[in-house]
Design a protein around this motif. Sequence first.
Motif, PDB file in Angstrom:
ATOM      1  N   MET A   1       0.843  -1.174   0.000  1.00  7.60           N
ATOM      2  CA  MET A   1       0.000   0.000   0.000  1.00  7.60           C
ATOM      3  C   MET A   1       0.894   1.244   0.000  1.00  7.60           C
ATOM      4  O   MET A   1       1.860   1.338   0.730  1.00  7.60           O
ATOM      5  N   LYS A   2       0.543   2.162  -0.841  1.00  3.73           N
ATOM      6  CA  LYS A   2       1.287   3.417  -0.901  1.00  3.73           C
ATOM      7  C   LYS A   2       1.133   4.169   0.413  1.00  3.73           C
ATOM      8  O   LYS A   2       0.053   4.286   0.958  1.00  3.73           O
ATOM      9  N   GLN A   3       2.232   4.669   0.946  1.00  2.00           N
ATOM     10  CA  GLN A   3       2.192   5.445   2.184  1.00  2.00           C
ATOM     11  C   GLN A   3       1.829   6.889   1.872  1.00  2.00           C
ATOM     12  O   GLN A   3       2.339   7.471   0.927  1.00  2.00           O
ATOM     13  N   TYR A   4       0.929   7.459   2.656  1.00  2.00           N
ATOM     14  CA  TYR A   4       0.519   8.852   2.501  1.00  2.00           C
ATOM     15  C   TYR A   4       1.075   9.650   3.675  1.00  2.00           C
ATOM     16  O   TYR A   4       1.110   9.185   4.786  1.00  2.00           O
ATOM     17  N   GLN A   5       1.490  10.843   3.418  1.00  9.36           N
ATOM     18  CA  GLN A   5       1.986  11.723   4.470  1.00  9.36           C
ATOM     19  C   GLN A   5       0.911  12.732   4.819  1.00  9.36           C
ATOM     20  O   GLN A   5       0.110  13.119   3.965  1.00  9.36           O
ATOM     21  N   ASN A   6       0.889  13.160   6.037  1.00  7.02           N
ATOM     22  CA  ASN A   6      -0.009  14.224   6.455  1.00  7.02           C
ATOM     23  C   ASN A   6       0.370  15.460   5.639  1.00  7.02           C
ATOM     24  O   ASN A   6       1.464  15.977   5.755  1.00  7.02           O
ATOM     25  N   LEU A   7      -0.536  15.904   4.787  1.00  2.16           N
ATOM     26  CA  LEU A   7      -0.242  17.009   3.884  1.00  2.16           C
ATOM     27  C   LEU A   7      -0.026  18.328   4.617  1.00  2.16           C
ATOM     28  O   LEU A   7       0.588  19.240   4.082  1.00  2.16           O
ATOM     29  N   MET A   8      -0.525  18.441   5.837  1.00  5.04           N
ATOM     30  CA  MET A   8      -0.405  19.684   6.578  1.00  5.04           C
ATOM     31  C   MET A   8       1.032  19.955   7.027  1.00  5.04           C
ATOM     32  O   MET A   8       1.487  21.080   6.988  1.00  5.04           O
ATOM     33  N   ASN A   9       1.762  18.912   7.455  1.00  5.61           N
ATOM     34  CA  ASN A   9       3.080  19.187   8.023  1.00  5.61           C
ATOM     35  C   ASN A   9       4.104  18.080   7.773  1.00  5.61           C
ATOM     36  O   ASN A   9       5.149  18.086   8.378  1.00  5.61           O
ATOM     37  N   ASN A  10       3.816  17.166   6.878  1.00  7.71           N
ATOM     38  CA  ASN A  10       4.726  16.068   6.543  1.00  7.71           C
ATOM     39  C   ASN A  10       5.126  15.218   7.743  1.00  7.71           C
ATOM     40  O   ASN A  10       6.190  14.620   7.741  1.00  7.71           O
ATOM     41  N   MET A  11       4.314  15.196   8.767  1.00  9.50           N
ATOM     42  CA  MET A  11       4.568  14.354   9.931  1.00  9.50           C
ATOM     43  C   MET A  11       3.494  13.282   9.983  1.00  9.50           C
ATOM     44  O   MET A  11       2.331  13.546   9.689  1.00  9.50           O
ATOM     45  N   LYS A  12       3.880  12.084  10.362  1.00  3.68           N
ATOM     46  CA  LYS A  12       2.883  11.055  10.598  1.00  3.68           C
ATOM     47  C   LYS A  12       2.084  11.420  11.830  1.00  3.68           C
ATOM     48  O   LYS A  12       2.618  11.940  12.800  1.00  3.68           O
ATOM     49  N   ARG A  13       0.805  11.122  11.780  1.00  2.74           N
ATOM     50  CA  ARG A  13      -0.044  11.371  12.940  1.00  2.74           C
ATOM     51  C   ARG A  13      -0.147  10.108  13.776  1.00  2.74           C
ATOM     52  O   ARG A  13      -0.247   8.999  13.253  1.00  2.74           O
ATOM     53  N   VAL A  14      -0.136  10.306  15.076  1.00  6.36           N
ATOM     54  CA  VAL A  14      -0.441   9.250  16.032  1.00  6.36           C
ATOM     55  C   VAL A  14      -1.694   9.714  16.760  1.00  6.36           C
ATOM     56  O   VAL A  14      -1.694  10.786  17.370  1.00  6.36           O
ATOM     57  N   ILE A  15      -2.748   8.924  16.655  1.00  7.66           N
ATOM     58  CA  ILE A  15      -4.009   9.278  17.293  1.00  7.66           C
ATOM     59  C   ILE A  15      -4.238   8.308  18.444  1.00  7.66           C
ATOM     60  O   ILE A  15      -4.447   7.118  18.224  1.00  7.66           O
ATOM     61  N   PHE A  16      -4.149   8.817  19.664  1.00  2.08           N
ATOM     62  CA  PHE A  16      -4.416   8.015  20.854  1.00  2.08           C
ATOM     63  C   PHE A  16      -5.921   8.044  21.094  1.00  2.08           C
ATOM     64  O   PHE A  16      -6.534   9.109  21.068  1.00  2.08           O
ATOM     65  N   VAL A  17      -6.501   6.872  21.323  1.00  4.93           N
ATOM     66  CA  VAL A  17      -7.942   6.789  21.512  1.00  4.93           C
ATOM     67  C   VAL A  17      -8.247   6.218  22.894  1.00  4.93           C
ATOM     68  O   VAL A  17      -7.995   5.046  23.167  1.00  4.93           O
ATOM     69  N   GLY A  18      -8.767   7.098  23.759  1.00  3.28           N
ATOM     70  CA  GLY A  18      -9.240   6.683  25.065  1.00  3.28           C
ATOM     71  C   GLY A  18     -10.720   6.343  24.964  1.00  3.28           C
ATOM     72  O   GLY A  18     -11.282   6.244  23.872  1.00  3.28           O
ATOM     73  N   LEU A  19     -11.371   6.229  26.111  1.00  5.07           N
ATOM     74  CA  LEU A  19     -12.751   5.770  26.095  1.00  5.07           C
ATOM     75  C   LEU A  19     -13.772   6.897  26.169  1.00  5.07           C
ATOM     76  O   LEU A  19     -14.579   7.067  25.279  1.00  5.07           O
ATOM     77  N   HIS A  20     -13.749   7.670  27.243  1.00  7.67           N
ATOM     78  CA  HIS A  20     -14.773   8.709  27.409  1.00  7.67           C
ATOM     79  C   HIS A  20     -14.242   9.838  28.280  1.00  7.67           C
ATOM     80  O   HIS A  20     -13.277   9.680  29.008  1.00  7.67           O
ATOM     81  N   TYR A  21     -14.886  10.963  28.164  1.00  6.17           N
ATOM     82  CA  TYR A  21     -14.504  12.134  28.951  1.00  6.17           C
ATOM     83  C   TYR A  21     -14.952  11.994  30.387  1.00  6.17           C
ATOM     84  O   TYR A  21     -16.005  11.450  30.672  1.00  6.17           O
ATOM     85  N   LYS A  22     -14.143  12.518  31.246  1.00  2.70           N
ATOM     86  CA  LYS A  22     -14.578  12.787  32.609  1.00  2.70           C
ATOM     87  C   LYS A  22     -15.078  14.221  32.567  1.00  2.70           C
ATOM     88  O   LYS A  22     -14.537  15.048  31.834  1.00  2.70           O
ATOM     89  N   SER A  23     -16.091  14.534  33.329  1.00  2.00           N
ATOM     90  CA  SER A  23     -16.638  15.892  33.311  1.00  2.00           C
ATOM     91  C   SER A  23     -15.536  16.916  33.520  1.00  2.00           C
ATOM     92  O   SER A  23     -14.660  16.745  34.367  1.00  2.00           O
ATOM     93  N   ASP A  24     -15.554  17.950  32.704  1.00  2.00           N
ATOM     94  CA  ASP A  24     -14.618  19.077  32.785  1.00  2.00           C
ATOM     95  C   ASP A  24     -13.175  18.723  32.443  1.00  2.00           C
ATOM     96  O   ASP A  24     -12.263  19.471  32.787  1.00  2.00           O
ATOM     97  N   TYR A  25     -12.939  17.594  31.804  1.00  2.20           N
ATOM     98  CA  TYR A  25     -11.595  17.208  31.387  1.00  2.20           C
ATOM     99  C   TYR A  25     -11.574  17.005  29.874  1.00  2.20           C
ATOM    100  O   TYR A  25     -12.555  16.573  29.288  1.00  2.20           O
ATOM    101  N   LYS A  26     -10.428  17.279  29.256  1.00  2.03           N
ATOM    102  CA  LYS A  26     -10.232  17.013  27.839  1.00  2.03           C
ATOM    103  C   LYS A  26      -9.899  15.520  27.670  1.00  2.03           C
ATOM    104  O   LYS A  26      -9.618  14.825  28.635  1.00  2.03           O
TER     105      LYS A  26
END
Length: 135
Positions: free
Chosen positions: A1-26
Amino acid sequence: MKQYQNLMNNMKRVIFVGLHYKSDYKALDSFTKSGKVIDAIIEKLPNYECIKTNLYDIDFLPSDNNYRYMLAVEWHHTWSPYPDDIIVLLGSLVHNGFINRNNGIVIKVPHPAIRGSENKIAEYIDRIVNEITNI
């Protein structure tokens, strides 16, 4: 598969996925134990664009399966992973709720709120950094 780069800044993105928000927290907020561990991982990834997200973008854990599915679909619409993005799923509840749309490289890891010695936490951090950087 051809590799695609993030067109915005040529950096690979790492997306951390948690479960849910605690009130008043990001998502994976730095004030939480999990957030502090993720912050330590991000510090070791200076050449990556790291994003902290939650699978369920609400301040409670949904119990209805249809609602969970809808929220997981919404996650994909919100973050639109590129094929070469690295998606780090944090814990079994996220692993089970995540819908793999074949966009991005998925890594499943234990939940970051691990208990134990500083050495155990450091091993966890190093393990995830190694998995990300060896892709």
